[in-house]
Design a protein around this motif. Structure first.
Motif, PDB file in Angstrom:
ATOM      1  N   CYS A 315       0.832  -1.202   0.000  1.00 15.00           N
ATOM      2  CA  CYS A 315       0.000   0.000   0.000  1.00 15.00           C
ATOM      3  C   CYS A 315       0.867   1.252   0.000  1.00 15.00           C
ATOM      4  CB  CYS A 315      -0.921  -0.011   1.218  1.00 15.00           C
ATOM      5  SG  CYS A 315      -1.981   1.442   1.369  1.00 15.00           S
ATOM      6  N   ALA A 316       1.898   1.261   0.837  1.00 18.81           N
ATOM      7  CA  ALA A 316       2.799   2.415   0.887  1.00 18.81           C
ATOM      8  C   ALA A 316       3.545   2.580  -0.436  1.00 18.81           C
ATOM      9  CB  ALA A 316       3.779   2.246   2.039  1.00 18.81           C
ATOM     10  N   ALA A 317       4.033   1.472  -0.994  1.00 20.47           N
ATOM     11  CA  ALA A 317       4.771   1.553  -2.261  1.00 20.47           C
ATOM     12  C   ALA A 317       3.883   2.070  -3.380  1.00 20.47           C
ATOM     13  CB  ALA A 317       5.333   0.175  -2.613  1.00 20.47           C
ATOM     14  N   ASP A 318       2.621   1.628  -3.417  1.00 20.62           N
ATOM     15  CA  ASP A 318       1.697   2.073  -4.459  1.00 20.62           C
ATOM     16  C   ASP A 318       1.485   3.579  -4.422  1.00 20.62           C
ATOM     17  OD1 ASP A 318       1.375  -0.495  -5.380  1.00 20.62           O
ATOM     18  OD2 ASP A 318      -0.568  -0.823  -4.402  1.00 20.62           O
ATOM     19  N   GLN A 319       1.681   4.181  -3.241  1.00 22.49           N
ATOM     20  CA  GLN A 319       1.423   5.614  -3.095  1.00 22.49           C
ATOM     21  C   GLN A 319       2.704   6.422  -2.867  1.00 22.49           C
ATOM     22  OE1 GLN A 319      -2.419   6.583  -1.109  1.00 22.49           O
ATOM     23  NE2 GLN A 319      -2.234   4.516  -0.263  1.00 22.49           N
ATOM     24  N   ASN A 320       3.845   5.793  -3.166  1.00 25.46           N
ATOM     25  CA  ASN A 320       5.144   6.457  -3.038  1.00 25.46           C
ATOM     26  C   ASN A 320       5.403   6.970  -1.627  1.00 25.46           C
ATOM     27  OD1 ASN A 320       5.671   6.071  -5.807  1.00 25.46           O
ATOM     28  ND2 ASN A 320       4.583   7.955  -6.345  1.00 25.46           N
ATOM     29  N   ILE A 321       4.961   6.202  -0.626  1.00 24.45           N
ATOM     30  CA  ILE A 321       5.221   6.524   0.772  1.00 24.45           C
ATOM     31  C   ILE A 321       6.406   5.687   1.234  1.00 24.45           C
ATOM     32  CG2 ILE A 321       4.305   6.454   3.120  1.00 24.45           C
ATOM     33  CD1 ILE A 321       1.489   6.737   1.871  1.00 24.45           C
ATOM     34  N   VAL A 322       7.375   6.330   1.852  1.00 25.85           N
ATOM     35  CA  VAL A 322       8.590   5.636   2.281  1.00 25.85           C
ATOM     36  C   VAL A 322       8.276   4.735   3.473  1.00 25.85           C
ATOM     37  CG1 VAL A 322      10.943   5.896   3.156  1.00 25.85           C
ATOM     38  CG2 VAL A 322      10.026   7.533   1.491  1.00 25.85           C
ATOM     39  N   VAL A 323       8.786   3.504   3.438  1.00 23.41           N
ATOM     40  CA  VAL A 323       8.624   2.550   4.532  1.00 23.41           C
ATOM     41  C   VAL A 323       9.957   2.389   5.263  1.00 23.41           C
ATOM     42  CG1 VAL A 323       8.171   0.136   5.145  1.00 23.41           C
ATOM     43  CG2 VAL A 323       6.758   1.279   3.420  1.00 23.41           C
ATOM     44  N   THR A 324       9.910   2.475   6.585  1.00 20.83           N
ATOM     45  CA  THR A 324      11.066   2.192   7.430  1.00 20.83           C
ATOM     46  C   THR A 324      10.772   0.934   8.235  1.00 20.83           C
ATOM     47  OG1 THR A 324      11.805   4.493   7.625  1.00 20.83           O
ATOM     48  CG2 THR A 324      12.444   2.985   9.397  1.00 20.83           C
ATOM     49  N   GLU A 325      11.655  -0.043   8.134  1.00 24.76           N
ATOM     50  CA  GLU A 325      11.492  -1.294   8.876  1.00 24.76           C
ATOM     51  C   GLU A 325      12.090  -1.126  10.272  1.00 24.76           C
ATOM     52  OE1 GLU A 325       9.835  -3.882   7.812  1.00 24.76           O
ATOM     53  OE2 GLU A 325       9.576  -3.282   5.707  1.00 24.76           O
ATOM     54  N   LEU A 326      11.301  -1.399  11.298  1.00 28.88           N
ATOM     55  CA  LEU A 326      11.781  -1.297  12.664  1.00 28.88           C
ATOM     56  C   LEU A 326      12.731  -2.449  12.985  1.00 28.88           C
ATOM     57  CD1 LEU A 326       8.435  -0.375  14.475  1.00 28.88           C
ATOM     58  CD2 LEU A 326      10.299   1.175  13.832  1.00 28.88           C
ATOM     59  N   ALA A 327      13.793  -2.149  13.714  1.00 32.53           N
ATOM     60  CA  ALA A 327      14.772  -3.171  14.066  1.00 32.53           C
ATOM     61  C   ALA A 327      14.272  -4.060  15.194  1.00 32.53           C
ATOM     62  CB  ALA A 327      16.091  -2.515  14.474  1.00 32.53           C
ATOM     63  N   GLU A 328      13.371  -3.545  16.018  1.00 33.80           N
ATOM     64  CA  GLU A 328      12.840  -4.310  17.147  1.00 33.80           C
ATOM     65  C   GLU A 328      11.474  -3.753  17.511  1.00 33.80           C
ATOM     66  OE1 GLU A 328      15.002  -1.706  20.692  1.00 33.80           O
ATOM     67  OE2 GLU A 328      15.759  -3.693  20.167  1.00 33.80           O
ATOM     68  N   PRO A 329      10.678  -4.519  18.247  1.00 38.60           N
ATOM     69  CA  PRO A 329       9.353  -4.022  18.639  1.00 38.60           C
ATOM     70  C   PRO A 329       9.451  -2.802  19.553  1.00 38.60           C
ATOM     71  CG  PRO A 329       9.532  -6.395  18.971  1.00 38.60           C
ATOM     72  CD  PRO A 329      10.909  -5.898  18.696  1.00 38.60           C
ATOM     73  N   MET A 330       8.373  -2.038  19.577  1.00 41.99           N
ATOM     74  CA  MET A 330       8.253  -0.975  20.552  1.00 41.99           C
ATOM     75  C   MET A 330       8.087  -1.607  21.937  1.00 41.99           C
ATOM     76  SD  MET A 330       8.439   1.924  19.028  1.00 41.99           S
ATOM     77  CE  MET A 330       8.597   2.374  17.283  1.00 41.99           C
ATOM     78  N   ARG A 331       8.762  -1.054  22.943  1.00 43.10           N
ATOM     79  CA  ARG A 331       8.632  -1.612  24.283  1.00 43.10           C
ATOM     80  C   ARG A 331       7.321  -1.214  24.950  1.00 43.10           C
ATOM     81  NH1 ARG A 331      14.637  -1.046  27.086  1.00 43.10           N
ATOM     82  NH2 ARG A 331      15.781  -2.291  25.550  1.00 43.10           N
ATOM     83  N   TRP A 332       6.738  -0.098  24.502  1.00 41.06           N
ATOM     84  CA  TRP A 332       5.454   0.293  25.074  1.00 41.06           C
ATOM     85  C   TRP A 332       4.355  -0.638  24.564  1.00 41.06           C
ATOM     86  CZ3 TRP A 332       2.858   1.469  20.682  1.00 41.06           C
ATOM     87  CH2 TRP A 332       3.482   2.201  19.665  1.00 41.06           C
ATOM     88  N   SER A 333       3.188  -0.511  25.174  1.00 40.16           N
ATOM     89  CA  SER A 333       2.090  -1.435  24.871  1.00 40.16           C
ATOM     90  C   SER A 333       0.919  -0.720  24.227  1.00 40.16           C
ATOM     91  CB  SER A 333       1.634  -2.139  26.153  1.00 40.16           C
ATOM     92  OG  SER A 333       2.688  -2.872  26.720  1.00 40.16           O
ATOM     93  N   GLU A 334       0.080  -1.523  23.591  1.00 39.53           N
ATOM     94  CA  GLU A 334      -1.032  -1.007  22.786  1.00 39.53           C
ATOM     95  C   GLU A 334      -2.125  -2.075  22.778  1.00 39.53           C
ATOM     96  OE1 GLU A 334      -3.689   0.244  20.638  1.00 39.53           O
ATOM     97  OE2 GLU A 334      -2.057   1.721  20.542  1.00 39.53           O
ATOM     98  N   ASP A 335      -3.340  -1.722  23.186  1.00 42.69           N
ATOM     99  CA  ASP A 335      -4.354  -2.774  23.326  1.00 42.69           C
ATOM    100  C   ASP A 335      -4.942  -3.257  22.002  1.00 42.69           C
ATOM    101  OD1 ASP A 335      -6.225  -0.800  22.674  1.00 42.69           O
ATOM    102  OD2 ASP A 335      -7.400  -1.011  24.507  1.00 42.69           O
ATOM    103  N   PHE A 336      -4.422  -2.759  20.888  1.00 44.92           N
ATOM    104  CA  PHE A 336      -4.824  -3.248  19.571  1.00 44.92           C
ATOM    105  C   PHE A 336      -4.587  -4.747  19.444  1.00 44.92           C
ATOM    106  CE2 PHE A 336      -4.355  -3.916  14.974  1.00 44.92           C
ATOM    107  CZ  PHE A 336      -5.446  -3.209  14.484  1.00 44.92           C
ATOM    108  N   GLY A 337      -3.679  -5.279  20.254  1.00 46.06           N
ATOM    109  CA  GLY A 337      -3.401  -6.705  20.217  1.00 46.06           C
ATOM    110  C   GLY A 337      -4.619  -7.575  20.460  1.00 46.06           C
ATOM    111  N   TYR A 338      -5.619  -7.058  21.194  1.00 45.10           N
ATOM    112  CA  TYR A 338      -6.848  -7.838  21.413  1.00 45.10           C
ATOM    113  C   TYR A 338      -7.568  -8.118  20.097  1.00 45.10           C
ATOM    114  CZ  TYR A 338      -6.602  -7.285  26.495  1.00 45.10           C
ATOM    115  OH  TYR A 338      -6.220  -7.343  27.812  1.00 45.10           O
ATOM    116  N   TYR A 339      -7.573  -7.149  19.177  1.00 40.44           N
ATOM    117  CA  TYR A 339      -8.217  -7.377  17.880  1.00 40.44           C
ATOM    118  C   TYR A 339      -7.475  -8.454  17.087  1.00 40.44           C
ATOM    119  CZ  TYR A 339     -10.421  -2.832  18.824  1.00 40.44           C
ATOM    120  OH  TYR A 339     -11.110  -1.792  19.390  1.00 40.44           O
TER     121      TYR A 339
END
Length: 384
Positions: A315-339
């Motif tokens: 999706c990003a490539a189709d719209q010429n949006i630059v993608v950065t790959e994270l080297a490791e997960p974020m240490r903070w938390s996010e309840d999106f994981g329930y979905y």
């Protein structure tokens, strides 16, 4: 309005709509509300959607969703099951207890409204061939909101879901992706031990939990080191320890150990927390203490599905949006994981800028400059 171009070209967004989204974000910023108390925020968002879309809006009390019905009879096909997008509505409470939008949820909700308005206009041209759900969730900061909303996934047979977070320290408007875990699982642990009081001159006549809690802390540190060696990333952070009081004639008889624990993977996290609880129980039993353990604000790991991360990249490539790959997960938390426990999907970041103020600090405010990139990502995913 949607500008229908050949696949791979950048979609242009209507400038009048963008102005409305910016105005909405600033309005939300001015009315921050604590988790599970987002009623004014919710009313403003619903009003925006009524005025700028023809979507069906469903009020579920503490939260709501809007739905764009499919214009294609193939909605029942496996490949065209509905897609969902989620935004959080709550603000962060500072040290003074007052809420403020120091995390960017005002921006997240505005982005989702922008995507809803854009796709609503697109549907008039029969571009949309699947159902699209826009979930406006409360209580993300305390890990409570997604648990309220996730039943919608099964109820509506939603086949994939996406969410995002703005992230300081990364180039502005870069999309941030990672295979596997995006944000760690975490919970606060409050371990309370009760013994018996005694005169300070005769400590042997009572039961003082201080030494037991100190030994427990060291055992948890050893357990953490063992997990990191053999099972992947975990972390224990000491938050505080309270023992006894300021009465120098009485030996301590109660104490509380407070910590935050986190892990990269949900299964590892569950085992880690269970072992900590068992060590605490053994320590209390050995010393003859009454034990009480409370979990505070438990968050699951946000574990992305590989196929959906690949969709983010495309999706990003189709719209010429630059993608950065994270080297490791974020240490903070996010309840999106329930979905993501209920259906396939992925969570991604959008860079705020390398020098942007950090999240949860008084100097932070959501950068409006990244809204258009985020809206385009949601719209592009819906159209894939």
């Amino acid at each position: 309005m949607i500008d229908e171009k050949e696949h791979g070209d950048v979609m242009e967004i209507d400038k009048e709509l963008m102005t409305k989204i910016y105005d909405l974000r600033r309005r939300l910023h001015s009315i921050p509300e604590a988790s599970m108390h987002e009623m004014q925020t919710k009313a403003v968002l619903m009003s925006f959607l009524r005025e700028n879309t023809d979507l069906e809006i469903v009020d579920r009390g503490a939260w709501f969703y809007a739905v764009l019905k499919s214009s294609d009879d193939r909605i029942g096909d496996e490949e065209r099951t509905p897609i969902a997008f989620r935004a959080d509505m709550d603000a962060v409470c500072g040290q003074d207890g007052k809420p403020g939008h120091y995390c960017g949820h005002d921006g997240h909700s505005s982005i989702l409204c922008g995507a809803a308005a854009w796709l609503s206009r697109a549907s008039q041209n029969q571009i949309i061939n699947r159902g699209v759900y826009f979930i406006f969730q409360p209580g993300e900061e305390i890990g409570a909101g997604a648990r309220l909303c996730r039943d919608l996934i099964i109820e509506k047979n939603i086949g994939e879901i996406y969410g995002l977070h703005n992230i300081p320290g990364y180039p502005r408007n870069h999309v941030l992706t990672i295979d596997g875990t995006f944000a760690c699982a975490s919970t606060g642990l409050e371990i309370h031990m009760i013994g018996t009081a005694s005169h300070a001159a005769y400590p042997e006549a009572g039961k003082n939990p201080g030494p037991a809690l100190a030994r427990l802390l060291l055992e948890i540190e050893e357990l953490t080191e063992e997990y990191n060696r053999s099972r992947g990333f975990v972390r224990m952070t000491l938050i505080g320890m309270d023992i006894g009081n300021a009465n120098y004639g009485v030996a301590a008889s109660e104490g509380t150990l407070r910590m935050t624990v986190r892990a990269e993977r949900e299964k590892v996290f569950a085992g880690y927390v269970d072992e900590i609880k068992q060590i605490a129980q053994n320590t209390a039993d050995d010393g003859g203490f009454t034990l009480d353990i409370q979990e505070i604000e438990r968050f699951p790991a946000t574990e992305n599905h590989a196929v959906n991360v690949d969709k983010l990249r495309k999706c990003a490539a189709d719209q010429n949006i630059v993608v950065t790959e994270l080297a490791e997960p974020m240490r903070w938390s996010e309840d999106f994981g329930y979905y993501l426990q209920e259906t396939k999907g992925a969570f991604f970041g959008v860079g705020d800028g390398e020098d942007h103020a950090q999240l949860h600090t008084a100097g932070f405010e959501f950068p409006d400059e990244i809204i258009e990139t985020a809206v385009k990502m949601f719209v592009g995913l819906a159209l894939m």
